[in-house]
Motif scaffolding. Structure first.
Motif, PDB file in Angstrom:
ATOM      1  N   TYR A  45      -4.171  -3.308  20.869  1.00 42.78           N
ATOM      2  CA  TYR A  45      -3.811  -1.941  20.480  1.00 42.78           C
ATOM      3  C   TYR A  45      -5.066  -1.081  20.341  1.00 42.78           C
ATOM      4  O   TYR A  45      -6.064  -1.499  19.767  1.00 42.78           O
ATOM      5  N   ASP A  46      -4.989   0.142  20.903  1.00 44.26           N
ATOM      6  CA  ASP A  46      -6.121   1.047  20.715  1.00 44.26           C
ATOM      7  C   ASP A  46      -5.804   2.144  19.706  1.00 44.26           C
ATOM      8  O   ASP A  46      -6.646   2.987  19.412  1.00 44.26           O
ATOM      9  N   MET A  47      -4.589   2.109  19.172  1.00 45.93           N
ATOM     10  CA  MET A  47      -4.213   3.056  18.125  1.00 45.93           C
ATOM     11  C   MET A  47      -3.118   2.436  17.267  1.00 45.93           C
ATOM     12  O   MET A  47      -2.287   1.676  17.762  1.00 45.93           O
ATOM     13  N   ALA A  48      -3.128   2.773  15.985  1.00 45.07           N
ATOM     14  CA  ALA A  48      -2.094   2.285  15.073  1.00 45.07           C
ATOM     15  C   ALA A  48      -1.566   3.455  14.247  1.00 45.07           C
ATOM     16  O   ALA A  48      -2.341   4.305  13.798  1.00 45.07           O
ATOM     17  N   VAL A  49      -0.264   3.474  14.055  1.00 44.07           N
ATOM     18  CA  VAL A  49       0.380   4.466  13.198  1.00 44.07           C
ATOM     19  C   VAL A  49       1.014   3.729  12.029  1.00 44.07           C
ATOM     20  O   VAL A  49       1.910   2.896  12.216  1.00 44.07           O
ATOM     21  N   LEU A  50       0.504   4.004  10.839  1.00 47.70           N
ATOM     22  CA  LEU A  50       1.083   3.431   9.628  1.00 47.70           C
ATOM     23  C   LEU A  50       2.210   4.336   9.160  1.00 47.70           C
ATOM     24  O   LEU A  50       2.023   5.537   9.001  1.00 47.70           O
ATOM     25  N   GLY A  51       3.378   3.738   8.949  1.00 46.49           N
ATOM     26  CA  GLY A  51       4.534   4.537   8.580  1.00 46.49           C
ATOM     27  C   GLY A  51       4.631   4.816   7.094  1.00 46.49           C
ATOM     28  O   GLY A  51       3.692   4.617   6.330  1.00 46.49           O
ATOM     29  N   SER A  52       5.789   5.233   6.711  1.00 48.86           N
ATOM     30  CA  SER A  52       6.022   5.780   5.372  1.00 48.86           C
ATOM     31  C   SER A  52       6.433   4.682   4.399  1.00 48.86           C
ATOM     32  O   SER A  52       6.072   3.525   4.558  1.00 48.86           O
ATOM     33  N   ASP A  53       7.214   5.075   3.385  1.00 49.93           N
ATOM     34  CA  ASP A  53       7.637   4.216   2.284  1.00 49.93           C
ATOM     35  C   ASP A  53       6.441   3.932   1.377  1.00 49.93           C
ATOM     36  O   ASP A  53       5.348   4.443   1.586  1.00 49.93           O
ATOM     37  N   GLN A  54       6.620   3.064   0.386  1.00 53.13           N
ATOM     38  CA  GLN A  54       5.567   2.797  -0.592  1.00 53.13           C
ATOM     39  C   GLN A  54       4.612   1.708  -0.083  1.00 53.13           C
ATOM     40  O   GLN A  54       4.318   0.729  -0.770  1.00 53.13           O
ATOM     41  N   VAL A  55       4.112   1.911   1.119  1.00 52.66           N
ATOM     42  CA  VAL A  55       3.252   0.901   1.733  1.00 52.66           C
ATOM     43  C   VAL A  55       1.908   0.783   1.018  1.00 52.66           C
ATOM     44  O   VAL A  55       1.252  -0.269   1.077  1.00 52.66           O
ATOM     45  N   TRP A  56       1.466   1.855   0.341  1.00 59.21           N
ATOM     46  CA  TRP A  56       0.197   1.798  -0.381  1.00 59.21           C
ATOM     47  C   TRP A  56       0.388   1.572  -1.877  1.00 59.21           C
ATOM     48  O   TRP A  56      -0.515   1.790  -2.668  1.00 59.21           O
ATOM     49  N   ASN A  57       1.580   1.096  -2.261  1.00 54.53           N
ATOM     50  CA  ASN A  57       1.787   0.686  -3.644  1.00 54.53           C
ATOM     51  C   ASN A  57       0.847  -0.484  -3.952  1.00 54.53           C
ATOM     52  O   ASN A  57       0.701  -1.394  -3.130  1.00 54.53           O
TER      53      ASN A  57
END
Length: 379
Positions: free
Chosen positions: A114-126
């Protein structure tokens, strides 16, 4: 061109997590990018990364809640198994997955795809997720472009013991947006970066887009009140009973198996059998009223222009109070008056929601968010 890695959480089997995961991937695809969500399975080898959490009381309290939930699910394993299979069928039908990566070493070896990543929503950084080191994107190569679209921290501040960890991974992101205003404050405090608030990925799409995933049959016939609560408080349920009595409408429910409430059994409701996320959307679309303390229950009520009553999951003075993200959404939409403060008011029978105004407010945020995501992926 290499694929885009979409980092979301469809393996967390609740309606909001799966629907925002689906919407994130759909949005990236609509913008013309070949992508797949990362199908990652943790192993016990990474357990040591969670050791620091033993020193953080707030996280350990959440861990205890998780243990209690697991005990409940074990007690009702047949029912939970049917529900999980329904969710998995939805994900398999509507989402495109990577190869299954088992263990952190396998994840790191796959990073070069992968040359790019998209981190999605929700409480992923909890903070409770910090130990997995998955949503940090630390497993990617340093040269891989990182875009964070609408993640939530789920807390008002990051525990002091984790601040260094957060500063390090946040600094590697090329583009960061957040879902709530509190997230803006946290990012600015940690890395001194001003970041925008964008809409939850589910709000990127309009009702006609969500109609594409509706099941063939509605979850209930005729008019009804749809009830979806994450919390286990009695006051919201008492208000639902008053609404049902005053309108004469039956109650349809999809119980949440996190904080279990025996009070649900006293509502004389129809419980939907083995619902998947498409049934959740359908239940809201076809309801006369929606009563919820759920963020995504509120989101889909707005999308489908429902008469929604929004409750607090926890009492206002609770240390677990998570109402800020709902307050932020309702404020942007111009719907702050839809909050029920634990006491029934007859105005909810007569007050109307100006959905022309609400739609204009949401469209403004939606258009801004599409432009942000598009520009972030390009630049």
């Amino acid at each position: 061109m290499k694929k885009v890695a979409v980092v979301v959480c469809p393996n967390i089997r609740n309606f909001g997590s799966v629907l925002q995961s689906y919407a994130t991937q759909k949005a990236v695809a609509r913008l013309g990018y070949d992508n797949e969500y990362i199908k990652y399975v943790k192993t016990k080898k990474t357990a040591y990364k969670y050791l620091i959490q033993l020193l953080i009381p707030s996280i350990m309290a959440e861990r205890w809640s998780f243990v209690k939930r697991k005990l409940f699910q074990r007690k009702h394993k047949d029912f939970i198994s049917r529900r999980n299979k329904a969710f998995d069928r939805f994900v398999e039908k509507y989402m495109t997955a990577s190869t299954k990566y088992v263990g952190y070493d396998a994840l790191r070896r796959a990073a070069g795809k992968y040359d790019m990543a998209v981190l999605g929503s929700d409480q992923v950084w909890n903070p409770i997720n910090s130990g997995s080191d998955f949503y940090t994107l630390n497993w990617l190569n340093d040269s891989t472009k990182r875009v964070a679209y609408a993640p939530s921290f789920g807390v008002s501040e990051v525990p002091s013991l984790l601040r260094g960890h957060y500063k390090k991974f946040l600094s590697k992101f090329d583009h960061i947006s957040v879902r709530e205003k509190r997230g803006q404050v946290i990012v600015d405090d940690l890395i001194g970066k001003k970041v925008p608030v964008v809409c939850d990925p589910t709000l990127l799409f309009k009702s006609e887009d969500w109609d594409d995933i509706l099941p063939e049959k509605p979850v209930a016939e005729g008019k009804y009140i749809f009830c979806y609560f994450l919390g286990n408080r009695k006051e919201p349920r008492e208000c639902v009973l008053k609404l049902a009595k005053k309108t004469g409408l039956p109650i349809v429910m999809m119980p949440f198996f996190g904080e279990i409430s025996e009070l649900d059994n006293k509502l004389n409701a129809k419980f939907v059998d083995d619902p998947d996320p498409s049934h959740f959307v359908s239940a809201i679309k076809n309801a006369e009223y929606v009563c919820t303390d759920s963020y995504h229950g509120t989101v889909f009520s707005i999308i489908y222009h429902k008469r929604v009553l929004v409750f607090r999951r926890h009492s206002a003075d609770s240390s677990k109070n998570t109402f800020s993200r709902l307050e932020s959404l309702l404020s942007i939409a111009g719907m702050k008056d839809r909050v029920v403060n634990d006491v029934w008011e007859d105005r909810f029978l007569t007050d109307t929601i100006n959905y022309d105004e609400v739609t204009a407010n949401i469209d403004k945020l939606r258009n801004y968010s599409w432009n942000y995501l598009s520009d972030s992926l390009k630049n």
